[in-house]
Design a protein around this motif. Structure first.
Motif, short mmCIF file in Angstrom:
data_model
loop_
_atom_site.label_atom_id
_atom_site.label_comp_id
_atom_site.label_asym_id
_atom_site.label_seq_id
_atom_site.Cartn_x
_atom_site.Cartn_y
_atom_site.Cartn_z
N ALA A 39 30.63 -31.54 37.03
CA ALA A 39 30.22 -30.48 36.11
C ALA A 39 29.84 -31.08 34.77
O ALA A 39 30.54 -31.94 34.23
N ALA A 40 28.70 -30.63 34.25
CA ALA A 40 28.25 -31.13 32.95
C ALA A 40 29.17 -30.61 31.86
O ALA A 40 29.61 -29.45 31.89
N ARG A 41 29.46 -31.47 30.91
CA ARG A 41 30.32 -31.10 29.79
C ARG A 41 29.53 -31.28 28.49
O ARG A 41 29.57 -32.34 27.87
N PRO A 42 28.79 -30.27 28.12
CA PRO A 42 27.99 -30.41 26.89
C PRO A 42 28.88 -30.59 25.67
O PRO A 42 29.99 -30.03 25.59
N ASP A 43 28.40 -31.39 24.74
CA ASP A 43 29.12 -31.61 23.49
C ASP A 43 28.97 -30.38 22.61
O ASP A 43 27.86 -30.06 22.19
N PRO A 44 30.07 -29.69 22.31
CA PRO A 44 29.93 -28.47 21.49
C PRO A 44 29.46 -28.76 20.07
O PRO A 44 28.98 -27.86 19.38
N ASP A 45 29.59 -30.01 19.65
CA ASP A 45 29.19 -30.37 18.29
C ASP A 45 27.78 -30.93 18.21
O ASP A 45 27.31 -31.29 17.13
N TYR A 46 27.09 -31.01 19.38
CA TYR A 46 25.76 -31.62 19.36
C TYR A 46 24.77 -30.72 18.63
O TYR A 46 24.74 -29.50 18.80
N ARG A 47 23.96 -31.36 17.83
CA ARG A 47 22.82 -30.70 17.18
C ARG A 47 21.61 -31.59 17.35
O ARG A 47 21.70 -32.81 17.22
N HIS A 48 20.48 -30.96 17.62
CA HIS A 48 19.26 -31.76 17.72
C HIS A 48 18.91 -32.28 16.34
O HIS A 48 19.09 -31.56 15.34
N PRO A 49 18.44 -33.52 16.24
CA PRO A 49 18.08 -34.08 14.93
C PRO A 49 17.08 -33.26 14.13
O PRO A 49 16.99 -33.42 12.92
N ARG A 50 16.34 -32.38 14.80
CA ARG A 50 15.42 -31.54 14.03
C ARG A 50 16.16 -30.58 13.10
O ARG A 50 15.56 -29.98 12.21
N THR A 51 17.48 -30.43 13.31
CA THR A 51 18.27 -29.55 12.44
C THR A 51 18.92 -30.29 11.28
O THR A 51 19.53 -29.66 10.42
N TYR A 52 18.80 -31.62 11.27
CA TYR A 52 19.44 -32.39 10.19
C TYR A 52 18.77 -32.11 8.86
O TYR A 52 17.54 -32.05 8.76
N ARG A 53 19.57 -32.01 7.85
CA ARG A 53 19.05 -31.92 6.48
C ARG A 53 19.08 -33.32 5.85
O ARG A 53 19.72 -34.23 6.35
N MET A 54 18.37 -33.47 4.76
CA MET A 54 18.25 -34.78 4.14
C MET A 54 19.62 -35.38 3.81
O MET A 54 19.83 -36.58 3.93
N SER A 55 20.57 -34.54 3.41
CA SER A 55 21.89 -35.05 3.05
C SER A 55 22.64 -35.63 4.24
O SER A 55 23.64 -36.34 4.06
N GLU A 56 22.18 -35.35 5.46
CA GLU A 56 22.87 -35.84 6.66
C GLU A 56 22.31 -37.17 7.15
O GLU A 56 22.87 -37.76 8.07
N LEU A 57 21.22 -37.63 6.56
CA LEU A 57 20.71 -38.95 6.88
C LEU A 57 21.36 -39.98 5.97
O LEU A 57 21.95 -39.63 4.94
N PRO A 58 21.28 -41.26 6.32
CA PRO A 58 21.81 -42.29 5.41
C PRO A 58 21.22 -42.14 4.01
O PRO A 58 20.06 -41.75 3.84
N GLN A 59 22.00 -42.47 3.02
CA GLN A 59 21.58 -42.29 1.63
C GLN A 59 20.29 -43.04 1.33
O GLN A 59 19.46 -42.58 0.54
N GLN A 60 20.09 -44.18 1.98
CA GLN A 60 18.88 -44.97 1.74
C GLN A 60 17.61 -44.21 2.14
O GLN A 60 16.52 -44.51 1.65
N CYS A 61 17.74 -43.20 3.03
CA CYS A 61 16.57 -42.45 3.47
C CYS A 61 16.01 -41.59 2.33
O CYS A 61 14.81 -41.30 2.31
N GLN A 62 16.85 -41.20 1.38
CA GLN A 62 16.35 -40.47 0.23
C GLN A 62 15.47 -41.38 -0.62
O GLN A 62 14.45 -40.95 -1.16
N ILE A 63 15.86 -42.64 -0.71
CA ILE A 63 15.06 -43.61 -1.46
C ILE A 63 13.72 -43.82 -0.76
O ILE A 63 12.66 -43.86 -1.39
N VAL A 64 13.75 -43.93 0.57
CA VAL A 64 12.51 -44.10 1.33
C VAL A 64 11.60 -42.90 1.11
O VAL A 64 10.39 -43.03 0.93
N ALA A 65 12.18 -41.71 1.13
CA ALA A 65 11.39 -40.48 0.96
C ALA A 65 10.78 -40.38 -0.42
O ALA A 65 9.71 -39.78 -0.60
N ASN A 66 11.45 -40.95 -1.42
CA ASN A 66 10.98 -40.83 -2.81
C ASN A 66 10.10 -42.00 -3.25
O ASN A 66 9.56 -41.99 -4.37
N SER A 67 9.99 -43.02 -2.42
CA SER A 67 9.25 -44.21 -2.83
C SER A 67 7.75 -44.02 -2.63
O SER A 67 7.32 -43.14 -1.88
N PRO A 68 6.93 -44.81 -3.31
CA PRO A 68 5.47 -44.71 -3.16
C PRO A 68 5.03 -44.97 -1.73
O PRO A 68 5.70 -45.68 -0.99
#
Length: 286
Positions: free
Chosen positions: A257-286
């Motif tokens: 029987a499949a046991r889905p992870d109740p805490d799983y979220r597809h990455p399309r639901t991630y907000r910027m604060s949930e990515l590594p902090q360096q990703c904010q720098i990448v997003a803000n860089s030229p």
């Protein structure tokens, strides 16, 4: 101060405006150029981003990039070098070369559709279709489709399977830069049966559904990056495990029987604060 204000808003029952913490897919899906600086893969394959990615050329002597309108042919230089080398190995296996599918967006990150992974420039999809031509137009690359190497029903190979598939995937899995190769279990079992020598590379070949029209390459975190590599595959060649996947397809009632992870979220639901902090720098860089 930002964290204090956020905490105060929660205490007062106020939600921070979405514009203050947008969906990461909307931010990274909008970029059409890479960030400046040396190539660095950041975070995890399904929760990260990348700096300094380079674009896989649209065409070369042994490859063509497909579905150009998606703008998902950006990768770490190690990945681009790997793909070009594998396309030459495909020629040695008797193909004209390779059709290359999605790699990453210009700055990686979650995508607006499709993949959960492919976020740090170290994942790539390679079509199962042996190229009939390496001079396809941009329009042709939008309309041509790959082929399935698995027969209807998912229990055996289709007429499209060739020795070339085996040789190309073996060449890929033998490359020390490759962390995993994901493919339908039917293809994995076929390769298990075809290999008569060193079987160590088969450990990297992992069974997965919906990978019969393409196979997925995942590279290990390159030197100089700040990404997290996946846990290693289980010991052994994994052939019995792949056969068990097929057995379960044939008789679904005996499958665990499949046991889905109740805490799983597809990455399309991630907000910027949930990515590594360096990703904010990448997003803000030229």
């Amino acid at each position: 101060m930002k964290h204090l204000l956020k905490a105060a808003a929660l205490v007062l029952g106020l939600a921070a405006p979405a514009s203050a913490d947008p969906l990461a897919k909307d931010v990274f899906g909008a970029f059409r150029t890479p960030s400046q600086g040396p190539a660095v893969s950041i975070g995890f394959y399904s929760q990260g981003c990348a700096q300094g990615l380079v674009q896989m050329p649209e065409s070369g002597p042994s490859w063509q990039s497909m579905r150009l309108s998606r703008d998902r042919h950006w990768g770490h230089p190690v990945m681009i070098d790997f793909l070009q080398g594998l396309s030459r190995a495909a020629q040695q296996a008797g193909w004209q070369g390779l059709y290359i599918g999605d790699i990453s967006q210009p700055r990686g990150g979650p995508m607006t559709s499709g993949h959960a992974s492919h976020q740090i420039g170290l994942d790539a999809d390679i079509w199962m279709l042996p190229p009939p031509s390496l001079t396809l137009s941009r329009q042709q690359r939008e309309t041509i489709s790959s082929v399935s190497v698995v027969a209807p029903g998912g229990l055996g190979l289709s007429q499209h399977w060739t020795t070339g598939h085996f040789l190309i995937m073996r060449a890929a899995a033998r490359d020390p830069r490759v962390e995993r190769l994901l493919v339908d279990p039917v293809a994995k079992v076929a390769m298990c049966q075809m290999e008569t020598g060193d079987r160590s590379w088969l450990r990297k070949v992992r069974p997965i559904n919906n990978h019969d029209h393409h196979f997925h390459i995942r590279l290990s975190c390159p030197q100089g990056s700040i990404c997290r590599t996946q846990d290693p595959p289980p010991p052994g060649d994994g052939c019995a495990e792949a056969q068990e996947w097929i057995n379960n397809r044939a008789n679904p009632s005996r499958a665990p029987a499949a046991r889905p992870d109740p805490d799983y979220r597809h990455p399309r639901t991630y907000r910027m604060s949930e990515l590594p902090q360096q990703c904010q720098i990448v997003a803000n860089s030229p």
